[in-house]
Design a protein around this motif. Structure first.
Motif, mmCIF file in Angstrom:
data_model
loop_
_atom_site.group_PDB
_atom_site.id
_atom_site.type_symbol
_atom_site.label_atom_id
_atom_site.label_comp_id
_atom_site.label_asym_id
_atom_site.label_seq_id
_atom_site.Cartn_x
_atom_site.Cartn_y
_atom_site.Cartn_z
ATOM 1 N N ALA A 240 0.818 -1.216 0.000
ATOM 2 C CA ALA A 240 0.000 0.000 0.000
ATOM 3 C C ALA A 240 0.848 1.261 0.000
ATOM 4 O O ALA A 240 0.454 2.283 -0.570
ATOM 5 C CB ALA A 240 -0.933 -0.002 1.218
ATOM 6 N N LEU A 241 2.040 1.193 0.633
ATOM 7 C CA LEU A 241 2.857 2.394 0.834
ATOM 8 C C LEU A 241 3.719 2.758 -0.374
ATOM 9 O O LEU A 241 3.768 3.927 -0.783
ATOM 10 C CB LEU A 241 3.733 2.198 2.070
ATOM 11 C CG LEU A 241 4.698 3.332 2.433
ATOM 12 C CD1 LEU A 241 3.924 4.611 2.750
ATOM 13 C CD2 LEU A 241 5.571 2.928 3.628
ATOM 14 N N LEU A 242 4.417 1.796 -0.959
ATOM 15 C CA LEU A 242 5.392 2.111 -2.012
ATOM 16 C C LEU A 242 4.778 2.781 -3.242
ATOM 17 O O LEU A 242 5.405 3.689 -3.821
ATOM 18 C CB LEU A 242 6.160 0.854 -2.411
ATOM 19 C CG LEU A 242 7.096 0.288 -1.330
ATOM 20 C CD1 LEU A 242 7.811 -0.961 -1.832
ATOM 21 C CD2 LEU A 242 8.110 1.345 -0.889
ATOM 22 N N PRO A 243 3.571 2.398 -3.700
ATOM 23 C CA PRO A 243 2.993 3.115 -4.850
ATOM 24 C C PRO A 243 2.722 4.598 -4.577
ATOM 25 O O PRO A 243 2.600 5.382 -5.525
ATOM 26 C CB PRO A 243 1.669 2.358 -5.101
ATOM 27 C CG PRO A 243 1.901 0.997 -4.534
ATOM 28 C CD PRO A 243 2.760 1.215 -3.331
ATOM 29 N N LEU A 244 2.651 4.977 -3.307
ATOM 30 C CA LEU A 244 2.359 6.377 -2.971
ATOM 31 C C LEU A 244 3.582 7.279 -3.132
ATOM 32 O O LEU A 244 3.452 8.503 -3.084
ATOM 33 C CB LEU A 244 1.849 6.481 -1.525
ATOM 34 C CG LEU A 244 0.592 5.680 -1.181
ATOM 35 C CD1 LEU A 244 0.196 5.938 0.268
ATOM 36 C CD2 LEU A 244 -0.554 6.052 -2.108
ATOM 37 N N ASP A 249 -0.583 13.788 -5.951
ATOM 38 C CA ASP A 249 -0.685 14.823 -4.927
ATOM 39 C C ASP A 249 0.641 14.892 -4.174
ATOM 40 O O ASP A 249 1.086 13.920 -3.557
ATOM 41 C CB ASP A 249 -1.824 14.488 -3.956
ATOM 42 C CG ASP A 249 -2.163 15.649 -3.039
ATOM 43 O OD1 ASP A 249 -1.224 16.242 -2.468
ATOM 44 O OD2 ASP A 249 -3.358 15.959 -2.877
ATOM 45 N N GLU A 250 1.302 16.055 -4.228
ATOM 46 C CA GLU A 250 2.620 16.187 -3.611
ATOM 47 C C GLU A 250 2.583 15.919 -2.109
ATOM 48 O O GLU A 250 3.538 15.389 -1.541
ATOM 49 C CB GLU A 250 3.176 17.593 -3.871
ATOM 50 C CG GLU A 250 4.619 17.761 -3.396
ATOM 51 C CD GLU A 250 5.132 19.161 -3.595
ATOM 52 O OE1 GLU A 250 6.224 19.460 -3.100
ATOM 53 O OE2 GLU A 250 4.429 19.966 -4.240
ATOM 54 N N ARG A 251 1.466 16.271 -1.449
ATOM 55 C CA ARG A 251 1.365 16.024 -0.010
ATOM 56 C C ARG A 251 1.517 14.540 0.284
ATOM 57 O O ARG A 251 2.179 14.146 1.252
ATOM 58 C CB ARG A 251 0.018 16.502 0.528
ATOM 59 C CG ARG A 251 -0.246 17.992 0.446
ATOM 60 C CD ARG A 251 -1.678 18.254 0.857
ATOM 61 N NE ARG A 251 -2.634 17.524 0.009
ATOM 62 C CZ ARG A 251 -3.927 17.392 0.280
ATOM 63 N NH1 ARG A 251 -4.436 17.937 1.374
ATOM 64 N NH2 ARG A 251 -4.722 16.718 -0.540
ATOM 65 N N VAL A 252 0.911 13.716 -0.557
ATOM 66 C CA VAL A 252 0.959 12.270 -0.346
ATOM 67 C C VAL A 252 2.357 11.726 -0.621
ATOM 68 O O VAL A 252 2.899 10.936 0.162
ATOM 69 C CB VAL A 252 -0.073 11.564 -1.249
ATOM 70 C CG1 VAL A 252 -0.003 10.055 -1.054
ATOM 71 C CG2 VAL A 252 -1.481 12.064 -0.948
ATOM 72 N N SER A 253 2.955 12.134 -1.738
ATOM 73 C CA SER A 253 4.269 11.598 -2.102
ATOM 74 C C SER A 253 5.324 11.967 -1.056
ATOM 75 O O SER A 253 6.142 11.127 -0.667
ATOM 76 C CB SER A 253 4.692 12.108 -3.480
ATOM 77 O OG SER A 253 4.775 13.515 -3.501
ATOM 78 N N VAL A 254 5.316 13.214 -0.605
ATOM 79 C CA VAL A 254 6.299 13.641 0.395
ATOM 80 C C VAL A 254 6.084 12.895 1.709
ATOM 81 O O VAL A 254 7.038 12.417 2.336
ATOM 82 C CB VAL A 254 6.222 15.167 0.620
ATOM 83 C CG1 VAL A 254 7.086 15.578 1.813
ATOM 84 C CG2 VAL A 254 6.682 15.903 -0.633
ATOM 85 N N ALA A 255 4.819 12.782 2.140
ATOM 86 C CA ALA A 255 4.526 12.066 3.379
ATOM 87 C C ALA A 255 4.913 10.596 3.272
ATOM 88 O O ALA A 255 5.431 10.002 4.224
ATOM 89 C CB ALA A 255 3.043 12.204 3.727
ATOM 90 N N ALA A 256 4.692 9.991 2.102
ATOM 91 C CA ALA A 256 5.013 8.571 1.915
ATOM 92 C C ALA A 256 6.512 8.329 1.957
ATOM 93 O O ALA A 256 6.984 7.381 2.604
ATOM 94 C CB ALA A 256 4.432 8.078 0.592
#
Length: 400
Positions: A240-244, A249-256
């Motif tokens: 679930a985590l690596l595809p993010l 959405d930059e918020r998601v990619s940075v948080a991931a």
């Protein structure tokens, strides 16, 4: 609310969330005194006495007194800001107390009543430092987490769950040593972990970013070390985590990517799990994606930090050395991160670890122009640690 003077930290003047006492007998909130000590101070902020012993002793008696005081039905209207008051106004109804809000969230009340209570809680936690501290002390965090991860589900995040997650993230203590993080261990149960993974995979962008932040906290908090290792060992979490890492959405990619970096820095077993589940190619892909777009510096920096952590393990070094183009990608980031060379230290450290044990990696790095990149870095305004590591890398390539 009129907070008793003894319940306020002398540094922040806010209500204590985790009171600890120094050898001088003075009590401070743990996050505040940790920042004071981290800044290099070796005196008591109130008495200015030298600290022969900087140990922090939990003041459980004071914490118990604050919890008892907060359990009384204090009205929260004075603690809210105008925005919070607007969000909670209700046909001249009397403002509820914090204890009443908590009872509502714990009760079998309908979804509408809980949503209204959560809106009050979100407004209070977001816009009032005193309100946030009071909610944390009164034990709102485990109640909110239970509302979010109560059971595995295949449906979308409900309004109630979204508000509960938003409020819980606002209440998370900033100090990794805070015992308040212990309530996150509820995610050890199979049902809660399944719910977490499901929301991480299917939730809206804001929820995904929030859950990644939660995962980062789990990986860094002292009270959740076992949970962090369990999460790192779970294939479902990585799926679930690596595809993010390359989410639109930059918020998601940075948080991931920050979550992945935190897991990789947690402990050796976590690094092994990360390598096993494909973190290295995913991070290298994220690095290329972040470098190709503007405003993605935070994602690239965190990806390099994660790769440095992975390169500290034998399995991680082998994975980086085997990945086509990995060494060249790291070389490109020795001096191309930003005007302040943010992230260069991580790129150099990762290359130092990989090239030290792989002749093929050294040959590839030299062909990619590593020496030129390192010399440019040494002439820049990079930090002392980056320069020290860069010089070590140059010495390694001197014979070449």
């Amino acid at each position: 609310m009129s907070i008793p003077h003894l319940f306020r930290c002398p540094i922040s003047l806010d209500i204590f969330t985790d009171p600890v006492t120094l050898c001088t007998g003075q009590t401070y909130d743990r996050p505040c005194i940790e920042r004071w000590l981290a800044a290099g101070h070796r005196t008591c902020p109130v008495t200015m006495q030298p600290l022969g012993d900087a140990a922090l002793v939990p003041n459980r008696t004071l914490r118990h007194l604050i919890e008892r005081w907060l359990s009384a039905d204090h009205q929260i209207s004075d603690a809210t800001t105008p925005a919070a008051a607007a969000a909670t106004s209700d046909d001249n109804a009397e403002e509820p107390s914090l204890a009443a809000l908590k009872r509502c969230l714990q009760s079998g009340a309908g979804s509408g009543a809980k949503v209204a209570a959560l809106k009050k809680g979100v407004a209070l936690a977001s816009e009032s430092d005193v309100g946030r501290a009071c909610m944390l002390q009164l034990g709102f965090l485990p109640v909110l987490l239970q509302l979010v991860f109560h059971a595995p589900t295949t449906r979308d995040l409900s309004e109630q769950e979204g508000l509960a997650l938003q409020c819980a993230l606002t209440l998370l203590p900033s100090s990794p040593a805070s015992p308040q993080h212990g309530c996150l261990n509820m995610l050890k149960t199979e049902a809660s972990l399944t719910s977490f993974v499901g929301l991480l995979a299917r939730g809206p962008a804001a929820a995904k970013a929030g859950l990644c932040r939660l995962l980062e906290t789990i990986a860094t908090a002292a009270a959740t070390r076992d949970l962090a290792l369990a999460a790192a060992a779970s294939p479902r979490v990585w799926q679930a985590l690596l595809p993010l890492l390359r989410h639109d959405d930059e918020r998601v990619s940075v948080a991931a990517v920050r979550a992945v970096a935190a897991i990789c820095c947690a402990a050796e077993p976590a690094r092994g799990s990360a390598v096993h589940h494909g973190a290295v190619p995913a991070l290298l892909g994220c690095l290329a994606w972040a470098s190709a777009g503007k405003g993605r510096g935070a994602a690239a920096w965190s990806a390099l930090a994660a790769l440095e952590a992975l390169a500290a393990s034998e399995a991680g070094r082998r994975a980086v050395a085997r990945d086509p183009g990995a060494v060249r990608s790291l070389v490109r980031h020795v001096f191309m991160m930003s005007s302040s060379n943010e992230g260069s230290e991580h790129a150099v450290a990762a290359l130092l670890a990989v090239c030290r044990e792989s002749r093929a990696a050294r040959t590839e790095a030299a062909a990619a122009g590593l020496v030129t990149q390192v010399l440019l870095l040494l002439q820049s305004q990079c930090g002392t640690r980056a320069k020290t590591r860069a010089r070590s890398l140059l010495k390694m390539f001197k014979s070449m």
